[in-house]
Design a protein around this motif. Structure first.
Motif, PDB file in Angstrom:
ATOM      1  N   GLU A  93      34.960  38.938  26.006  1.00  0.00           N
ATOM      2  CA  GLU A  93      34.545  38.823  27.402  1.00  0.00           C
ATOM      3  C   GLU A  93      35.543  39.462  28.362  1.00  0.00           C
ATOM      4  N   VAL A  94      36.565  40.120  27.839  1.00  0.00           N
ATOM      5  CA  VAL A  94      37.501  40.865  28.692  1.00  0.00           C
ATOM      6  C   VAL A  94      36.866  42.212  29.018  1.00  0.00           C
ATOM      7  N   SER A  95      36.663  42.491  30.297  1.00  0.00           N
ATOM      8  CA  SER A  95      35.989  43.728  30.689  1.00  0.00           C
ATOM      9  C   SER A  95      36.948  44.864  30.980  1.00  0.00           C
ATOM     10  N   LYS A  96      38.196  44.551  31.341  1.00  0.00           N
ATOM     11  CA  LYS A  96      39.166  45.592  31.661  1.00  0.00           C
ATOM     12  C   LYS A  96      40.575  45.102  31.382  1.00  0.00           C
ATOM     13  N   VAL A  97      41.415  46.009  30.890  1.00  0.00           N
ATOM     14  CA  VAL A  97      42.843  45.741  30.716  1.00  0.00           C
ATOM     15  C   VAL A  97      43.582  46.942  31.279  1.00  0.00           C
ATOM     16  N   PHE A  98      44.412  46.736  32.304  1.00  0.00           N
ATOM     17  CA  PHE A  98      45.060  47.880  32.943  1.00  0.00           C
ATOM     18  C   PHE A  98      46.374  47.450  33.590  1.00  0.00           C
ATOM     19  N   LEU A  99      47.228  48.449  33.877  1.00  0.00           N
ATOM     20  CA  LEU A  99      48.491  48.205  34.561  1.00  0.00           C
ATOM     21  C   LEU A  99      48.301  48.373  36.057  1.00  0.00           C
ATOM     22  N   ALA A 100      48.993  47.559  36.838  1.00  0.00           N
ATOM     23  CA  ALA A 100      48.910  47.613  38.299  1.00  0.00           C
ATOM     24  C   ALA A 100      50.321  47.513  38.874  1.00  0.00           C
ATOM     25  N   GLU A 101      50.397  47.688  40.200  1.00  0.00           N
ATOM     26  CA  GLU A 101      51.681  47.613  40.909  1.00  0.00           C
ATOM     27  C   GLU A 101      52.720  48.532  40.264  1.00  0.00           C
ATOM     28  N   VAL A 103      52.963  45.135  36.306  1.00  0.00           N
ATOM     29  CA  VAL A 103      52.180  43.978  35.869  1.00  0.00           C
ATOM     30  C   VAL A 103      50.952  44.448  35.100  1.00  0.00           C
ATOM     31  N   LEU A 104      50.422  43.559  34.288  1.00  0.00           N
ATOM     32  CA  LEU A 104      49.212  43.839  33.526  1.00  0.00           C
ATOM     33  C   LEU A 104      48.100  42.942  34.047  1.00  0.00           C
ATOM     34  N   GLU A 105      46.957  43.540  34.332  1.00  0.00           N
ATOM     35  CA  GLU A 105      45.815  42.776  34.829  1.00  0.00           C
ATOM     36  C   GLU A 105      44.670  42.836  33.834  1.00  0.00           C
ATOM     37  N   MET A 106      43.972  41.722  33.709  1.00  0.00           N
ATOM     38  CA  MET A 106      42.768  41.637  32.897  1.00  0.00           C
ATOM     39  C   MET A 106      41.652  41.039  33.738  1.00  0.00           C
ATOM     40  N   THR A 107      40.473  41.614  33.640  1.00  0.00           N
ATOM     41  CA  THR A 107      39.305  41.031  34.295  1.00  0.00           C
ATOM     42  C   THR A 107      38.340  40.554  33.222  1.00  0.00           C
ATOM     43  N   THR A 108      37.619  39.478  33.535  1.00  0.00           N
ATOM     44  CA  THR A 108      36.659  38.908  32.596  1.00  0.00           C
ATOM     45  C   THR A 108      35.256  39.033  33.164  1.00  0.00           C
ATOM     46  N   VAL A 109      34.266  38.995  32.294  1.00  0.00           N
ATOM     47  CA  VAL A 109      32.884  39.146  32.739  1.00  0.00           C
ATOM     48  C   VAL A 109      32.466  37.944  33.578  1.00  0.00           C
ATOM     49  N   SER A 110      31.640  38.197  34.579  1.00  0.00           N
ATOM     50  CA  SER A 110      31.311  37.156  35.555  1.00  0.00           C
ATOM     51  C   SER A 110      30.510  36.008  34.949  1.00  0.00           C
ATOM     52  N   GLY A 111      29.744  36.271  33.911  1.00  0.00           N
ATOM     53  CA  GLY A 111      28.922  35.224  33.334  1.00  0.00           C
ATOM     54  C   GLY A 111      29.510  34.580  32.099  1.00  0.00           C
ATOM     55  N   GLY A 154      34.453  35.370  35.328  1.00  0.00           N
ATOM     56  CA  GLY A 154      34.940  36.528  36.066  1.00  0.00           C
ATOM     57  C   GLY A 154      36.353  36.391  36.598  1.00  0.00           C
ATOM     58  N   ARG A 155      37.056  35.381  36.186  1.00  0.00           N
ATOM     59  CA  ARG A 155      38.415  35.140  36.691  1.00  0.00           C
ATOM     60  C   ARG A 155      39.366  36.246  36.237  1.00  0.00           C
ATOM     61  N   PRO A 156      40.167  36.805  37.150  1.00  0.00           N
ATOM     62  CA  PRO A 156      41.161  37.802  36.753  1.00  0.00           C
ATOM     63  C   PRO A 156      42.450  37.144  36.277  1.00  0.00           C
ATOM     64  N   TYR A 157      43.174  37.825  35.438  1.00  0.00           N
ATOM     65  CA  TYR A 157      44.464  37.345  34.932  1.00  0.00           C
ATOM     66  C   TYR A 157      45.522  38.404  35.209  1.00  0.00           C
ATOM     67  N   VAL A 158      46.677  37.970  35.694  1.00  0.00           N
ATOM     68  CA  VAL A 158      47.796  38.870  35.989  1.00  0.00           C
ATOM     69  C   VAL A 158      49.012  38.400  35.209  1.00  0.00           C
ATOM     70  N   LEU A 159      49.578  39.305  34.423  1.00  0.00           N
ATOM     71  CA  LEU A 159      50.736  38.973  33.591  1.00  0.00           C
ATOM     72  C   LEU A 159      51.874  39.949  33.857  1.00  0.00           C
ATOM     73  N   ARG A 160      53.071  39.495  33.656  1.00  0.00           N
ATOM     74  CA  ARG A 160      54.224  40.384  33.647  1.00  0.00           C
ATOM     75  C   ARG A 160      55.184  39.906  32.566  1.00  0.00           C
ATOM     76  N   GLU A 181      53.555  48.212  28.537  1.00  0.00           N
ATOM     77  CA  GLU A 181      52.617  49.228  28.073  1.00  0.00           C
ATOM     78  C   GLU A 181      52.180  48.939  26.640  1.00  0.00           C
ATOM     79  N   GLY A 182      53.132  48.494  25.821  1.00  0.00           N
ATOM     80  CA  GLY A 182      52.783  48.119  24.456  1.00  0.00           C
ATOM     81  C   GLY A 182      51.825  46.945  24.408  1.00  0.00           C
ATOM     82  N   LEU A 183      52.036  45.963  25.303  1.00  0.00           N
ATOM     83  CA  LEU A 183      51.136  44.812  25.374  1.00  0.00           C
ATOM     84  C   LEU A 183      49.740  45.259  25.803  1.00  0.00           C
TER      85      LEU A 183
END
Length: 286
Positions: A138-146, A150-158, A163-169, A181-183
């Motif tokens: 259900e993870v729709s996107k995994v990408f780097l930001a800022e 940081v690493l951001e993940m978005t989840t499908v809305s249903g 649809g909650r986003p996750y931000v990790l560092r 980047e490896g993560l």
């Protein structure tokens, strides 16, 4: 325990995630989601990358209007070591935009979070207790930001996380850029494999299509096709330059090469059509 999406509820120990959407089973919901993915013009999977377009998001939203979810996987114990594909410390953005140390664990189906182990008995128990979970398919996107910090993940809305986003560092500043980047690359690979497994449950044919697409779009396969095109050009140039008479040895060799190229390019076209069917294949000018 079952909770309405968006509401709060107490959670008990247990394992497993089940969902019921408008009276439909989870497998039916997955089928609807995968059909929407297959119709979407954007690629669903490219070497472990997942991208979800507006059509897929609309389908997800329509499926999740009346969604109830079993969240008993939360507060269960972390899986045994042989099931962990990833086990590391990160910082996760929590309430009030504050980062808190979390243990990140990946299995073949889920991303799991627990709290940091401080050496105290109570908090050590938290270290081995799941406090948050993300189904990988259900993870729709995994990408780097800022700027890649940081690493951001978005989840499908249903889905399970609505649809909650996750931000990790990274938990440590040591080799921070390379580590994050490896993560990212590791999570993309895990997400891609999880989606394949879900596709196989609904449609073995769709699973084969994704597998063929991955191999066809790989760099070695594309280089092989480019070499074939170049070799065909050289053979055509030789044929035009010498224009051999019928029955000669050169004419026979050129005819054999022409047959080989025709057969190979026909097979390549069929593989291309199968792996990218329908819109992506039709609208791709190349």
């Amino acid at each position: 325990p079952v909770v309405k999406r968006g509401s709060s509820a107490s959670v008990k120990k247990g394992a497993g995630i089940s969902a019921m959407v408008n009276g439909r089973s989870a497998s039916t919901v997955n089928r609807i989601q995968l059909q929407a993915q297959n119709r979407a013009q954007d690629e669903v999977l490219v070497g472990g990358f997942t991208r979800v377009d507006s059509e897929f998001r609309r389908a997800q939203s329509a499926c999740s209007d009346e969604m109830t979810i079993d969240i008993s996987v939360l507060h269960a114990r972390v899986p045994p070591e042989h099931e962990r594909l990833l086990d590391m410390m990160v910082e996760k953005m929590c309430a009030e935009d504050r980062y808190k140390a979390r243990r990140l664990i990946a299995t073949q189906d889920c991303l799991l979070f627990s709290k940091r182990d401080s050496g105290k008995a109570k908090l050590t128990e938290n270290y081995n207790t799941i406090v948050d979970s993300i189904p990988l398919h259900e993870v729709s996107k995994v990408f780097l930001a800022e700027n890649g910090s940081v690493l951001e993940m978005t989840t499908v809305s249903g889905g399970f996380n609505s649809g909650r986003p996750y931000v990790l560092r990274m938990d440590s500043e040591v080799e921070k850029e390379d580590a994050i980047e490896g993560l990212r690359d590791k999570l993309k690979t895990l997400v891609g494999k999880a989606v394949w497994r879900e596709a196989a449950k609904v449609s073995p044919w769709l699973h084969r299509q994704h597998t063929v697409k991955t191999y066809y779009d790989s760099r070695p396969a594309q280089m092989f096709v480019a070499l074939l095109i170049g070799a065909n050009f050289v053979v055509n140039a030789v044929e035009k330059e010498y224009n051999p008479e019928p029955g000669t040895e050169l004419r026979k060799r050129l005819d054999i090469l022409e047959f080989v190229f025709t057969f190979t390019f026909t097979a390549e076209l069929l593989i291309n059509a199968f792996s990218h069917w329908f819109k992506e294949f039709i609208y791709d000018g190349w």
